[in-house]
Design an enzyme around this catalytic site. Structure first.
Site, short mmCIF file in Angstrom:
data_model
loop_
_atom_site.label_atom_id
_atom_site.label_comp_id
_atom_site.label_asym_id
_atom_site.label_seq_id
_atom_site.Cartn_x
_atom_site.Cartn_y
_atom_site.Cartn_z
CB SER A 163 -1.13 0.01 1.16
OG SER A 163 -2.16 0.89 1.03
CG ASP A 403 -6.01 -4.04 -3.64
OD1 ASP A 403 -7.16 -3.13 -3.41
OD2 ASP A 403 -5.12 -3.85 -3.27
CG HIS A 432 -5.60 -2.63 -0.09
ND1 HIS A 432 -4.51 -2.63 -1.07
CD2 HIS A 432 -5.04 -1.74 1.00
CE1 HIS A 432 -3.48 -1.64 -0.55
NE2 HIS A 432 -3.87 -1.33 0.56
#
Length: 489
Positions: A163, A403, A432
């Protein structure tokens, strides 16, 4: 006597440093160190002085200084990688302290020790608050490199992050002599319009809280309603519809394990009952209803009306008992459907937990940092493949098909942009957050990559301090990550 270089002038201290005197969040991380950088210039041109940067280490740096494994945390993470990636940390695992000198540094803008809105500004004799300058992903990489060099690191063997952490990892790749290999996970080459929009919606939730006051609020009286709403919104982007449907569907909370939160006063009239249902979940509601004209549904005339026999709380999901003698038949027939479900209970639980460990100004600061991310910015071309054509280091890209925030297509784009990249898929329906939950798969992919590209490091064995037994416990609840069964909250 020759003056010290910027690297040599960096000193190490702990969380008791004056920069943290108003920061209650830094105490959430045990055994971390704080480096103080005397002077640092941000991309925006602002100069920060005596800049704190929090970090933790595991393992031992070898004599060549080239066995560093750098871990980069996500938006709400900290330098305590043992908390959010604990099952990957330890002997025989991907982050093995017997082979690597493992370092995790806290990003600027985070409330967990590095310079941020909750750290002390010596010039104003107060915390920075909303006056903390914009810090970018590249600022993080630049200041983190100073700390690594001060620690004696000559080369990063591998940089790993998911991320926001993956954004740092991608920026690290441009330091070709200093970084040997990278593993970006569930990230992007540039922050998409979709992600920017979600960040904006979350910031607007915070701005709309009356307590926000343009960012000038007390650390013990922050805009928790707005920050909690922002967290709820973010959580929905971190998971998937399939994940929530499979776990919650339309179930209601078990009242014995999850008592109804913030129960409202028992309604005395139909109007009052409707007000109860309408405001269920409203953290800023009044104790009692009050109409715009000043009257109240619980006025004496209303209480004396025949309809005042409606005397129990409408069904909000949890099972409740009702004295049938107090309700006429028509009232029972009109009893409303459930309006309180397990999915709501989970979101409220997560919001309540989050506002106790994070700061609203920091949330704004970091989401704006994410918005600046663009690997091509200022590099002479809008084409990622063009600006990355000379980056020949080995790259392992990990992505998740479910995701919806950093899509798998974006991971494909990352892999295609590097000359020497491998793309692997994490199988997960969790969306995610799968990169913080599917430990076995992530561990396996990284270890395979290490054996292919870091065989010299893997063949070395170094001494290391025994890890806390809780680090590898997959059943413990994480403070900063996602290590919990979301149906056992």
């Amino acid at each position: 006597m020759e003056s010290q270089s910027p690297i040599e002038s960096i000193v190490f201290t702990d969380s008791c440093h004056p920069s943290q005197q108003e920061n209650k969040f830094v105490q959430l991380i045990s055994d971390q160190k704080i480096a103080i950088v005397p002077k640092f210039t941000l991309e925006c041109g602002d100069i920060l002085y005596d800049v704190p940067v929090a970090f933790k280490t595991w393992g031992t740096l070898n004599k060549e200084g080239n066995n560093c494994l750098l871990l980069c945390h996500a938006l709400s993470g900290s330098a305590d990688a043992g908390d959010w990636w604990g099952p990957l940390l330890g002997p025989g695992r991907a982050f093995d302290p017997s082979h690597f000198f493992i370092v995790c540094l806290n990003s600027l803008g985070s409330p967990y020790g590095s310079a941020s809105p909750v750290t002390w500004n010596a010039e104003t004799h107060s915390v920075y608050g909303p006056e903390f300058p914009l810090a970018t992903i590249r600022d993080d990489v630049n200041i983190h490199k100073l700390i690594l060099q001060r620690l004696g690191v000559k080369q990063i063997a591998m940089a790993v992050g998911g991320s926001m952490g993956g954004m740092l990892v991608l920026e690290w790749a441009f330091d070709k002599e200093f970084v040997r290999s990278i593993v970006p996970i569930s990230t992007s080459l540039r922050h998409s319009a979709w992600c920017i929009s979600w960040s904006e919606a979350q910031r607007q939730s915070i701005y709309s809280d009356p307590k926000f006051n343009d960012g000038y609020y007390g650390i013990d009286d922050q805009p928790v309603s707005g920050l909690g709403a922002a967290r709820m919104s973010a959580l929905l982007t971190y998971r998937s519809k399939c994940s929530f449907e499979r776990r919650f569907a339309r179930t209601v909370p078990d009242a014995s394990r999850h008592p109804y939160p913030d129960r409202l006063p028992t309604p005395l009239t139909p109007s009052n009952a409707h007000w109860v249902v309408h405001n269920e979940g409203n953290r800023n509601r009044r104790e009692r209803p009050c109409r715009s004209n000043g009257s109240s549904p619980t006025s004496e005339s209303a209480l004396n009306s025949p309809a005042s026999s409606v005397s129990s709380l409408p069904s909000l999901g949890a099972s409740q008992t009702t004295d049938s003698s107090s309700l006429n038949q028509s009232s029972l027939l009109r009893r409303p459907a459930n309006t309180y479900f397990s999915a709501q209970s989970y979101l409220r639980y997560q919001a309540k937990k989050f506002v106790s460990r994070f700061d609203a100004n920091c949330y704004i600061s970091i989401t704006k940092k994410l918005d600046t991310h663009d690997i091509t910015r200022g590099r002479g071309s809008d084409s990622p493949k063009e600006v990355m054509k000379d980056l020949s280091l080995p790259v392992l890209v990990l992505g998740i098909e479910s995701d919806g925030l950093f899509t798998f297509d974006e991971q494909v784009e990352i892999a295609k942009s590097f000359p020497n990249a491998t793309l692997e898929k994490i199988i997960s329906a969790e969306g995610h957050d799968g990169f913080l939950l599917e430990f076995t798969q992530v561990n396996s992919h990284i270890q395979k990559f290490q054996k292919e590209h870091l065989i010299d490091i893997m063949s070395q064995t170094n001494s290391f301090e025994r890890l806390d037994s809780q680090v590898n416990d997959t059943n413990r609840e994480s403070v900063f990550g996602e290590m919990e069964d979301i149906t056992s909250w």
